[in-house]
Design an enzyme around this catalytic site. Structure first.
Site, short mmCIF file in Angstrom:
data_model
loop_
_atom_site.label_atom_id
_atom_site.label_comp_id
_atom_site.label_asym_id
_atom_site.label_seq_id
_atom_site.Cartn_x
_atom_site.Cartn_y
_atom_site.Cartn_z
CE1 TYR A 143 38.17 23.24 42.16
CE2 TYR A 143 36.85 23.80 44.08
CZ TYR A 143 37.92 24.06 43.26
OH TYR A 143 38.72 25.13 43.50
CE LYS A 190 48.25 21.90 29.55
NZ LYS A 190 49.24 22.93 29.16
CG ASP A 222 49.71 26.41 29.33
OD1 ASP A 222 48.69 26.52 28.62
OD2 ASP A 222 50.70 25.73 28.97
CG ASP A 246 39.75 28.05 42.76
OD1 ASP A 246 39.24 28.99 43.39
OD2 ASP A 246 40.68 27.35 43.22
CG ASP A 250 42.20 33.47 43.86
OD1 ASP A 250 40.96 33.54 43.91
OD2 ASP A 250 42.92 33.13 44.83
C1 IPM Z 1 36.55 29.99 45.74
C2 IPM Z 1 37.33 29.29 46.82
C3 IPM Z 1 36.74 27.91 47.04
C4 IPM Z 1 36.92 27.16 45.73
C5 IPM Z 1 37.34 27.13 48.20
C6 IPM Z 1 37.30 27.89 49.49
C7 IPM Z 1 36.68 25.78 48.35
O1 IPM Z 1 38.68 29.27 46.53
O2 IPM Z 1 35.32 30.13 45.88
O3 IPM Z 1 37.18 30.41 44.77
O4 IPM Z 1 37.98 26.58 45.48
O5 IPM Z 1 35.97 27.13 44.95
MG MG Z 2 39.19 30.39 44.82
#
Ligand code: IPM
Ligand code: MG
Length: 355
Positions: A143, A190, A222, A246, A250
């Site tokens: 990032y 990884k 993975d 990240d 999710d």
């Molecule tokens: C998160 C989001 C952010 C990230 C984006 C919106 C920049 O997906 O906080 O998980 O990738 O960190």
């Molecule tokens: Mg995210």
């Protein structure tokens, strides 16, 4: 009277909807404790691009630096999708994280037993509950590494960079957290491909010597993605790099029924930032449909981590739990036989349950 100055950044999409409910909850906390919150509103994200041509105005960052804590809703939306990387709303988030030195992002993935039906996994896999803490590195890695384009050969690149100090400090946050949990850490990387991951492993082996009670393992990302679905209960604390965290957070959020349930705290600087992990969901913005629980639970994290108010943090968490037990559901976690409520009603119900 103990006053805390809090910067509030509503952001875009459903940001204002969900933040309003978290403020309700904090107002309720004021009533039952001797704390007083001073909220100042600042802009960042798409709304700041529209108004000032800059996703993170200096004024906003400066105010955040001085605040006792920062609350953030969400940023981004299709309107700004075609902008250059530096001018996108998401840049505001990176600027805040980097600018405030918030290198550790705590993302607890907790499945409330009442939401078992909203979890897509079979009951024999998920059982009654799930409680994983994902500790994501937040101010380095791909990032923040060097990126760019080469016109000559029509190419683009992003760099995954980590130095030992950055790795060590995030590992220590994760190992420390594991001491008050099951004392089980899984470092996800990884290392079969990436040199930076091999450095993570070296540093982990060194840091782990200071935590003889903690059992630690390594997993390739993975495989970790697969294991989260195959057998999520094997995990207690996952420590991982910015991008892997990240993605895996999710995935883990879905196990808790909805991404609308997951709070987060970004810590490591002089203050901390609290935000839900979900995005700005522009398709339902302003329609009283968003789930405010992730943001409300982020307030519990704020009370606990920034202000040492463990008792009040638990009251917020218990109020959420009770709202779920009583059958109140926003659309994202709705199942048959439950009571469908909007964003505001959910916020009111939870605030009322705080005693
Ligand atoms: C998160 C989001 C952010 C990230 C984006 C919106 C920049 O997906 O906080 O998980 O990738 O960190
Ligand atoms: Mg995210």
């Amino acid at each position: 009277m103990n006053t805390k100055n809090i910067v509030v950044i509503e952001g875009d999409g459903i940001g204002p909807d969900i933040v309003a409910e978290s403020i309700k909850v904090l107002r309720k906390i004021e009533e039952i404790s001797d704390i007083k919150f001073n909220f100042s509103y600042y802009e960042a994200g798409g709304i700041a691009i529209d108004k000032y041509g800059n996703p993170l105005p200096k004024e906003t960052l400066d105010a955040c630096k001085k605040a006792d804590a920062v609350i953030l809703g969400a940023v981004g939306g299709p309107k700004w999708d075609d902008l250059e990387g530096n001018k996108r709303p998401e840049k505001a988030l990176l600027g805040l994280r980097g600018g405030l030195g918030l290198f550790a992002n705590l993302r607890p993935a907790i499945l409330h037993r009442q939401l078992k039906d909203a979890c897509p996994l079979k009951e024999k896999i998920i059982g009654d509950s799930l409680d994983i803490m994902i500790v994501r590195e937040l101010t380095s890695g791909i990032y923040f590494g060097k990126r760019g384009r080469n016109v000559a050969d029509k190419s683009a690149y992003d760099t995954m960079y980590y130095n030992e100090e950055e790795i060590e400090r995030i590992l220590r946050v994760g190992f420390d957290i594991s001491l008050s949990r099951d004392k089980k850490v899984c470092v996800v990387d990884k290392a079969n491909i990436l040199e930076s991951s091999r450095l993570w492993r070296e540093v982990t082996k060194r840091v782990a010597k200071d935590y003889s009670d903690v059992e630690y393992t390594f997993l390739y990302v993975d495989n970790a993605a697969m294991q989260l679905v195959r057998n999520p209960k094997q995990f207690d604390v996952i420590i991982t790099s910015n991008m892997f965290g990240d993605i895996l957070s999710d995935e883990a959020s879905m196990l808790t029924g909805s991404i609308g349930m997951l709070p987060s705290a970004s810590i490591g600087g002089n203050n901390a930032l609290y935000e839900p992990i979900h995005g700005s969901a522009p398709d339902i913005a302003g329609q009283d449909k968003a789930n405010p629980i992730a943001t409300i639970l982020s307030m519990a994290m704020m009370l606990r981590h920034s202000f040492g108010m463990e008792k009040e943090a638990q009251k917020v968490e218990k109020a959420v739990d009770r709202a779920l037990t009583e059958g109140y559901r926003t659309g994202d976690i709705f199942s048959k036989g439950m009571k469908l409520v909007g964003t505001k009603e959910m916020g009111n119900i939870i605030a009322n349950y705080i005693k």
